[in-house]
Write an enzyme that holds these catalytic residues in place. Structure first.
Site, short mmCIF file in Angstrom:
data_model
loop_
_atom_site.label_atom_id
_atom_site.label_comp_id
_atom_site.label_asym_id
_atom_site.label_seq_id
_atom_site.Cartn_x
_atom_site.Cartn_y
_atom_site.Cartn_z
N LYS A 8 0.77 -1.23 -0.10
CA LYS A 8 -0.11 -0.50 0.09
C LYS A 8 1.13 1.14 0.16
O LYS A 8 1.80 1.26 0.56
CB LYS A 8 -0.81 0.04 1.58
N ARG A 62 -10.99 1.24 14.53
CA ARG A 62 -11.19 1.70 13.18
C ARG A 62 -12.15 1.02 12.53
O ARG A 62 -13.29 0.96 12.66
CB ARG A 62 -10.07 1.83 12.96
N HIS A 70 -6.19 -6.90 12.83
CA HIS A 70 -5.87 -6.00 12.97
C HIS A 70 -5.29 -5.54 14.70
O HIS A 70 -5.63 -5.10 15.46
CB HIS A 70 -5.47 -5.08 11.71
N ARG A 85 1.36 -10.49 7.73
CA ARG A 85 0.60 -9.43 6.96
C ARG A 85 2.10 -8.52 6.63
O ARG A 85 1.79 -7.95 7.28
CB ARG A 85 -0.53 -8.53 6.90
N TYR A 118 16.16 29.97 7.06
CA TYR A 118 15.62 31.10 7.75
C TYR A 118 15.02 30.95 8.83
O TYR A 118 15.61 29.23 9.25
CB TYR A 118 14.07 29.77 7.10
N CYS A 127 14.56 23.66 4.03
CA CYS A 127 14.64 25.20 3.12
C CYS A 127 12.90 23.41 2.37
O CYS A 127 12.78 22.20 2.42
CB CYS A 127 14.99 25.12 2.41
N MET A 128 12.40 23.90 1.13
CA MET A 128 11.89 23.55 0.16
C MET A 128 12.37 22.83 -0.24
O MET A 128 12.21 21.60 -1.28
CB MET A 128 10.47 24.97 -0.66
N ASP A 129 13.81 23.07 -1.08
CA ASP A 129 14.44 22.68 -1.67
C ASP A 129 15.66 22.02 -1.38
O ASP A 129 16.32 21.41 -2.07
CB ASP A 129 14.55 23.32 -3.45
C1 LIG Z 1 -0.11 -2.18 6.43
C2 LIG Z 1 -0.65 -3.21 6.99
C3 LIG Z 1 0.03 -3.99 7.16
C4 LIG Z 1 1.12 -4.01 7.65
O1 LIG Z 1 2.16 -3.38 8.07
P1 LIG Z 1 3.70 -3.47 8.82
O2 LIG Z 1 3.47 -2.97 10.53
O3 LIG Z 1 4.47 -2.43 7.72
O4 LIG Z 1 3.74 -4.74 8.71
C5 LIG Z 1 -0.73 -4.61 7.74
N1 LIG Z 1 -2.17 -5.17 7.95
C6 LIG Z 1 -3.12 -4.14 8.27
C7 LIG Z 1 -4.39 -4.19 7.77
C8 LIG Z 1 -2.20 -2.82 7.45
O5 LIG Z 1 -2.88 -2.00 6.90
#
Ligand SMILES: *Cc1c(COP(=O)(O)O)cnc(C)c1O
Length: 391
Positions: free
Chosen positions: A59, A157, A186, A242, A285, A332-334
């Site tokens: 992701k 969540r 999760h 995951r 800055y 800075c920005m750049d």
């Molecule tokens: C992002 C995410 C993960 C991976 O998390 P890490 O800490 O990067 O291993 C696993 N499961 C879900 C649902 C996530 O949103």
């Protein structure tokens, strides 16, 4: 002549320069990390005796590394399931040529469900509303779709509440358009070894699995562990894990591991100017850095528009000539400025912002902790202006 013709005229003849601030993404390291995690899962025994498979998390543009290239490299390394945050990210993976299963973690809005069917993505269903919407879309298309069911065991969540399934689940599992493939949860505190919520969530999830069985619901696959949970407790490996961050060679703080991992991303630049300043002169800055003695300052063309963080000024270091040097003044920005006093530094010299130079390394985890954030944020923020180079 139109602007378009001028531009395309140029692009035909003249190579496009790459900015000196760039991110090298080592896809070999990524594939090695994938294999190392696979070997670790096979060698350590989980209580169930099952060697879990991997859902490789790509992701957020693969944590800033470039989802297309990373997705294809993981597929080549043997990954059979990739996951992303939303349908749009899933479509981008498909367009890049990814043919593995693609699981969408995020909530499904009402309007964008076509992508699930047109691009063969696997949705997470985390609310009764989403279940009805996906079922309706499937019915309209005269088809059915497999899905992963998300259970909320305490993060509050997304997900069906763990303690209310008798009421919310029957509609979902009875829909002929929806085929339950997996159940997952999760963890909110997997990276906090002292927090009691992790174990509470683990026990709630086990209770949910028994309850599903009692309801006659038997998912083929159960999964729960992100990187931190994978490292800390093999009881939550179930059928699949995951990992995201680990794939990119970064271990979530404060955990440690024996898995051989190599950071995948190196962020580099070059010094563009070097100048001397006198005592009582300031840099940048806000004149935040004041020289107490003669100093040599190097200017680097990378700033917050490239994803560097303002908090790096005065807190983080980078590597020049194999040495750590502090960022001074302001981001800075750049541009950033470095205090390179006493070092033989010239314009054109390489600067490593995250990565290794000579015998020294600066990790995303170290810089994140120096500025009070997490490595996830640093990596995801690497700006779109930074060219990802796949050597
Ligand atoms: C992002 C995410 C993960 C991976 O998390 P890490 O800490 O990067 O291993 C696993 N499961 C879900 C649902 C996530 O949103």
């Amino acid at each position: 002549m139109s602007a378009f013709l001028v531009a395309s005229g140029f692009s035909r003849k003249i190579p496009v320069p790459i900015r000196s601030t760039r991110a090298d993404v080592n896809l070999n390291a990524l594939q090695e990390n994938y294999q190392s995690i696979t070997r670790f899962l096979a060698s350590e025994r989980s209580p169930s005796g099952i060697v879990p498979g991997i859902i490789a998390v790509v992701k957020a543009n693969a944590y800033g590394h470039g989802a297309e290239r990373v997705g294809l490299a993981l597929q080549q390394a043997g990954a059979t399931v990739l996951s992303c945050a939303d349908i749009e990210e899933g479509v981008a993976l498909r367009k890049a040529g990814v043919t593995t299963q693609v699981l969408v973690f995020g909530a499904l809005s009402v309007s964008d469900l076509a992508g699930l069917f047109d691009y063969n993505l696997t949705p997470t269903i985390s609310t009764p509303f989403a279940g009805r919407a996906v079922a309706a879309e499937a019915q309209a298309r005269g088809t059915a779709i497999r899905y992963h069911l998300k259970i909320d065991t305490g993060m509050n969540r997304l997900g069906f509440r763990h303690d209310n399934l008798q009421r919310t689940l029957p509609d979902l599992v009875e829909s002929p358009q929806l085929r339950l493939e997996a159940v997952y949860t999760h963890f909110a505190t997997a990276d906090d070894l002292d927090h009691p919520l992790f174990d509470k969530q683990r026990r709630r999830f086990d209770r949910v699995l028994s309850e599903l069985k009692a309801l006659g619901v038997t998912p083929a696959i159960v999964h729960a562990a992100n990187s931190a949970a994978l490292l800390r407790d093999s009881r939550v490996w179930y059928d699949m894990v995951r990992p995201g961050l680990l794939l990119y060679g970064v271990v979530p703080s404060p955990l440690a591991t024996t898995i051989a991992l190599e950071p995948v991303m190196t962020i580099k630049s070059r010094i563009v100017a070097v100048k001397g300043i006198r005592p009582d002169e300031a840099v940048g800055y806000g004149a935040q850095f004041m020289a107490d003695e003669p100093k040599t300052i190097a200017v680097v063309p990378a700033g917050y528009a490239d994803g560097l963080d303002l908090r790096m000024a005065g807190r983080a270091s980078v590597l020049v000539g194999g040495r750590r040097v502090p960022i001074v003044g302001s981001v800075c920005m750049d541009m950033i400025m470095l205090d390179v006093t006493g070092l033989p530094v010239n314009p054109g010299d390489e600067v490593v912002i995250i990565g290794t130079q000579g015998s020294q390394s600066i990790t995303a985890r170290e810089t994140a902790s120096a500025i009070g954030t997490i490595p996830y944020e640093l990596l995801c923020r690497v700006g779109s202006r930074i060219e990802r180079v796949y050597p």
